[in-house]
Design a protein around this motif. Structure first.
Motif, PDB file in Angstrom:
ATOM      1  N   ASP A  14      19.560  -7.443 -14.624  1.00 32.61           N
ATOM      2  CA  ASP A  14      20.310  -6.286 -15.128  1.00 32.61           C
ATOM      3  C   ASP A  14      20.141  -5.073 -14.222  1.00 32.61           C
ATOM      4  N   THR A  15      18.989  -4.974 -13.566  1.00 29.56           N
ATOM      5  CA  THR A  15      18.685  -3.837 -12.706  1.00 29.56           C
ATOM      6  C   THR A  15      18.163  -4.357 -11.380  1.00 29.56           C
ATOM      7  N   VAL A  16      18.666  -3.803 -10.286  1.00 27.03           N
ATOM      8  CA  VAL A  16      18.177  -4.154  -8.953  1.00 27.03           C
ATOM      9  C   VAL A  16      16.923  -3.331  -8.693  1.00 27.03           C
ATOM     10  N   ASN A  17      15.887  -3.970  -8.178  1.00 24.67           N
ATOM     11  CA  ASN A  17      14.608  -3.313  -7.952  1.00 24.67           C
ATOM     12  C   ASN A  17      14.630  -2.492  -6.664  1.00 24.67           C
ATOM     13  N   THR A  18      15.257  -1.340  -6.719  1.00 28.15           N
ATOM     14  CA  THR A  18      15.292  -0.448  -5.553  1.00 28.15           C
ATOM     15  C   THR A  18      13.973   0.286  -5.376  1.00 28.15           C
ATOM     16  N   ASN A  19      13.198   0.427  -6.448  1.00 26.43           N
ATOM     17  CA  ASN A  19      11.924   1.141  -6.356  1.00 26.43           C
ATOM     18  C   ASN A  19      10.963   0.457  -5.383  1.00 26.43           C
ATOM     19  N   ALA A  20      10.822  -0.852  -5.482  1.00 22.01           N
ATOM     20  CA  ALA A  20       9.885  -1.575  -4.614  1.00 22.01           C
ATOM     21  C   ALA A  20      10.300  -1.453  -3.152  1.00 22.01           C
ATOM     22  N   TRP A  22      12.113   1.000  -1.747  1.00 24.69           N
ATOM     23  CA  TRP A  22      11.884   2.379  -1.313  1.00 24.69           C
ATOM     24  C   TRP A  22      10.390   2.636  -1.095  1.00 24.69           C
ATOM     25  N   LEU A  23       9.561   2.187  -2.053  1.00 29.27           N
ATOM     26  CA  LEU A  23       8.115   2.372  -1.915  1.00 29.27           C
ATOM     27  C   LEU A  23       7.578   1.667  -0.671  1.00 29.27           C
ATOM     28  N   GLY A  24       8.022   0.440  -0.433  1.00 29.88           N
ATOM     29  CA  GLY A  24       7.579  -0.290   0.751  1.00 29.88           C
ATOM     30  C   GLY A  24       7.880   0.468   2.026  1.00 29.88           C
ATOM     31  N   GLN A  25       9.072   1.024   2.095  1.00 25.76           N
ATOM     32  CA  GLN A  25       9.473   1.781   3.285  1.00 25.76           C
ATOM     33  C   GLN A  25       8.643   3.055   3.443  1.00 25.76           C
ATOM     34  N   VAL A  26       8.513   3.822   2.378  1.00 26.92           N
ATOM     35  CA  VAL A  26       7.792   5.094   2.442  1.00 26.92           C
ATOM     36  C   VAL A  26       6.301   4.871   2.731  1.00 26.92           C
ATOM     37  N   LEU A  27       5.711   3.892   2.081  1.00 27.02           N
ATOM     38  CA  LEU A  27       4.301   3.618   2.317  1.00 27.02           C
ATOM     39  C   LEU A  27       4.053   3.154   3.744  1.00 27.02           C
ATOM     40  N   THR A  28       4.912   2.291   4.257  1.00 29.14           N
ATOM     41  CA  THR A  28       4.783   1.820   5.636  1.00 29.14           C
ATOM     42  C   THR A  28       4.889   2.990   6.609  1.00 29.14           C
ATOM     43  N   GLU A  29       5.854   3.873   6.375  1.00 30.47           N
ATOM     44  CA  GLU A  29       6.010   5.063   7.226  1.00 30.47           C
ATOM     45  C   GLU A  29       4.786   5.974   7.164  1.00 30.47           C
ATOM     46  N   GLY A  31       1.775   4.844   6.894  1.00 30.63           N
ATOM     47  CA  GLY A  31       0.653   4.133   7.496  1.00 30.63           C
ATOM     48  C   GLY A  31      -0.102   3.251   6.517  1.00 30.63           C
ATOM     49  N   VAL A  32       0.474   3.027   5.341  1.00 29.23           N
ATOM     50  CA  VAL A  32      -0.139   2.163   4.336  1.00 29.23           C
ATOM     51  C   VAL A  32       0.497   0.788   4.435  1.00 29.23           C
ATOM     52  N   GLU A  33      -0.335  -0.241   4.554  1.00 33.55           N
ATOM     53  CA  GLU A  33       0.162  -1.609   4.641  1.00 33.55           C
ATOM     54  C   GLU A  33       0.402  -2.162   3.235  1.00 33.55           C
ATOM     55  N   VAL A  34       1.634  -2.546   2.969  1.00 32.86           N
ATOM     56  CA  VAL A  34       1.972  -3.178   1.690  1.00 32.86           C
ATOM     57  C   VAL A  34       1.797  -4.680   1.873  1.00 32.86           C
ATOM     58  N   THR A  35       0.910  -5.256   1.057  1.00 37.80           N
ATOM     59  CA  THR A  35       0.594  -6.676   1.223  1.00 37.80           C
ATOM     60  C   THR A  35       1.278  -7.570   0.206  1.00 37.80           C
ATOM     61  N   GLN A  36       1.693  -6.996  -0.923  1.00 41.36           N
ATOM     62  CA  GLN A  36       2.343  -7.823  -1.933  1.00 41.36           C
ATOM     63  C   GLN A  36       3.138  -6.951  -2.894  1.00 41.36           C
ATOM     64  N   VAL A  37       4.260  -7.508  -3.368  1.00 41.01           N
ATOM     65  CA  VAL A  37       5.083  -6.870  -4.394  1.00 41.01           C
ATOM     66  C   VAL A  37       5.218  -7.862  -5.549  1.00 41.01           C
ATOM     67  N   LEU A 144      -5.125   3.576  -8.474  1.00 38.26           N
ATOM     68  CA  LEU A 144      -3.933   3.091  -9.164  1.00 38.26           C
ATOM     69  C   LEU A 144      -3.042   4.267  -9.514  1.00 38.26           C
ATOM     70  N   ALA A 145      -1.784   4.193  -9.087  1.00 34.99           N
ATOM     71  CA  ALA A 145      -0.763   5.169  -9.477  1.00 34.99           C
ATOM     72  C   ALA A 145       0.194   4.462 -10.424  1.00 34.99           C
ATOM     73  N   VAL A 146       0.363   5.022 -11.623  1.00 39.26           N
ATOM     74  CA  VAL A 146       1.250   4.456 -12.642  1.00 39.26           C
ATOM     75  C   VAL A 146       2.428   5.412 -12.763  1.00 39.26           C
ATOM     76  N   LEU A 147       3.619   4.932 -12.398  1.00 42.36           N
ATOM     77  CA  LEU A 147       4.783   5.806 -12.283  1.00 42.36           C
ATOM     78  C   LEU A 147       5.949   5.327 -13.141  1.00 42.36           C
ATOM     79  N   PRO A 148       6.826   6.258 -13.533  1.00 43.95           N
ATOM     80  CA  PRO A 148       8.026   5.860 -14.284  1.00 43.95           C
ATOM     81  C   PRO A 148       8.920   4.963 -13.438  1.00 43.95           C
ATOM     82  N   GLY A 149       9.778   4.214 -14.112  1.00 41.89           N
ATOM     83  CA  GLY A 149      10.707   3.331 -13.416  1.00 41.89           C
ATOM     84  C   GLY A 149      12.013   3.991 -13.025  1.00 41.89           C
ATOM     85  N   VAL A 150      12.328   5.139 -13.608  1.00 39.30           N
ATOM     86  CA  VAL A 150      13.561   5.847 -13.248  1.00 39.30           C
ATOM     87  C   VAL A 150      13.418   6.291 -11.784  1.00 39.30           C
ATOM     88  N   PRO A 151      14.305   5.820 -10.896  1.00 37.28           N
ATOM     89  CA  PRO A 151      14.093   6.038  -9.469  1.00 37.28           C
ATOM     90  C   PRO A 151      13.870   7.494  -9.039  1.00 37.28           C
TER      91      PRO A 151
END
Length: 171
Positions: A14-20, A22-29, A31-37, A144-151
């Motif tokens: 029902d919803t495309v996961n754009t949050n993951a 966007w987060l992957g891109q921003v974190l990589t930029e 300098g944070v290595e994203v190892t799993q989603v 741990l950062a717990v964030l809303p799902g609204v983009p």
């Protein structure tokens, strides 16, 4: 870092996961290595299991989703149980939520009241873009950062609250 996206709507298409993404891109930029989603359903036991495993495997875990006022939004319950915290009403958040509802001329209900409920061992990441506050936990070497799902709410909290914390940790 591991990212956990929470919500049945993501799993059933029902919803495309754009949050993951966007987060992957921003974190990589940053300098944070994203190892799993991970993408998990709105289920307390599943959330606690994935959170526990992620916190053991990564220095930073970011969740998005499950902070709304509906019965299936159990993310705060999962993290409060995992960190053995009590839930308390944050008066600043409650006052803000009531103002938002009054401004929009929407009746304030009991379910909205519980959006101001937060684990007492978390730092509240005040969300001026919506009614669900973010949360920040630190335990030993895990964060741990717990964030809303609204983009747009999630992006605001990442840019204004989470990235400054990450930069502070990484020097």
């Amino acid at each position: 870092c591991q990212i956990i996206s929470i919500g049945n709507e993501l799993l059933i298409g029902d919803t495309v996961n754009t949050n993951a993404s966007w987060l992957g891109q921003v974190l990589t930029e940053t300098g944070v290595e994203v190892t799993q989603v991970h993408t998990v359903m709105d289920d307390l036991a599943t959330m606690k299991k994935v959170l526990k495993e992620s916190l053991q495997a990564a220095d930073l875990v970011i969740t998005t989703g499950g902070l709304g006022p509906t019965h299936d939004d159990v993310t705060k319950k999962a993290v409060s149980e995992l960190f053995d915290c009590d839930m308390v009403i944050n008066e600043e958040v409650l006052t803000f939520i009531k103002k938002v509802f009054k401004k929009r001329n929407i009746p304030f209900s009991e379910s909205n009241y519980y959006q101001a409920e937060v684990p007492d061992c978390a730092e509240v990441l005040f969300n001026t873009q919506g009614t669900a506050p973010g949360l920040w936990f630190e335990r030993e070497s895990a964060r741990l950062a717990v964030l809303p799902g609204v983009p747009y709410e999630m992006k605001y909290l990442v840019n204004e609250k989470v990235l400054p914390k990450i930069r502070g940790i990484n020097g």
